[in-house]
Design a protein around this motif. Sequence first.
Motif, PDB file in Angstrom:
ATOM      1  N   MET A  18      72.098   9.512  14.862  1.00 46.91           N
ATOM      2  CA  MET A  18      71.972   8.140  14.639  1.00 46.91           C
ATOM      3  C   MET A  18      72.941   7.316  15.248  1.00 46.91           C
ATOM      4  N   ILE A  19      72.936   5.839  15.106  1.00 47.40           N
ATOM      5  CA  ILE A  19      73.870   4.990  15.545  1.00 47.40           C
ATOM      6  C   ILE A  19      75.143   5.076  14.940  1.00 47.40           C
ATOM      7  N   GLY A  20      75.935   5.155  16.145  1.00 47.79           N
ATOM      8  CA  GLY A  20      77.303   5.222  15.597  1.00 47.79           C
ATOM      9  C   GLY A  20      77.939   6.681  15.460  1.00 47.79           C
ATOM     10  N   GLU A  21      76.970   7.969  15.483  1.00 47.03           N
ATOM     11  CA  GLU A  21      77.569   8.993  15.663  1.00 47.03           C
ATOM     12  C   GLU A  21      77.869   9.643  16.826  1.00 47.03           C
ATOM     13  N   PRO A  22      79.224  10.245  16.864  1.00 44.99           N
ATOM     14  CA  PRO A  22      79.456  10.817  18.398  1.00 44.99           C
ATOM     15  C   PRO A  22      78.220  11.926  18.934  1.00 44.99           C
ATOM     16  N   MET A  23      78.027  11.905  20.179  1.00 44.72           N
ATOM     17  CA  MET A  23      77.006  12.875  20.618  1.00 44.72           C
ATOM     18  C   MET A  23      77.856  13.844  21.234  1.00 44.72           C
ATOM     19  N   PRO A  24      77.213  15.135  21.045  1.00 41.76           N
ATOM     20  CA  PRO A  24      78.002  16.228  21.564  1.00 41.76           C
ATOM     21  C   PRO A  24      77.866  16.152  23.112  1.00 41.76           C
ATOM     22  N   ASP A  25      79.309  16.623  23.767  1.00 35.93           N
ATOM     23  CA  ASP A  25      79.233  16.734  25.205  1.00 35.93           C
ATOM     24  C   ASP A  25      78.204  17.712  25.766  1.00 35.93           C
ATOM     25  N   PRO A  26      77.036  17.193  26.741  1.00 37.09           N
ATOM     26  CA  PRO A  26      76.153  17.860  27.257  1.00 37.09           C
ATOM     27  C   PRO A  26      76.615  19.144  27.813  1.00 37.09           C
TER      28      PRO A  26
END
Length: 104
Positions: A1-9
Motif C-alpha cells: 500500500m501507499i506509505g509502506e516500505p518496500m522490501p529491498d529487491p
Amino acid sequence: MIGEPMPDPRRSIIDNLNQQLDAFFGAGKSVQVIPSGVSADAPFFGTNSHQLKLRAERDKLAPAVRAEAAKGVVASVAAKNLRMHVKRVTLIAQENGFRFADNP
C-alpha cells in the motif's frame, strides 16, 4: 500500500537463493565439478555449420589450386591467376596436402 516500505529487491533475491541452496544441500545432493572446456551440448571449436560451409566452398576450388601448384608457380602467382587472395590459396593448399614452388 501507499506509505509502506518496500522490501529491498536485491535482499529478497539473495534470501530466495539461500533458501534454494539450503533445500538442495539439505536433500543430500552434492556439487558436481565439471572441468574447464568440457561440455556435452556444444560442438567442438571450429566445427559449426558456417565453418563447414566455408570448407565446402574451399574444397570446390581445390582442383584449380592444385592445377596451379602443378604448374610450378608460387602461391602469389597462383592467387593472381585464380583471382583469389594469397592467404586463401595457401589455406586450400595446406588443407589438401600440396605445396607451391618456393621460387618461380
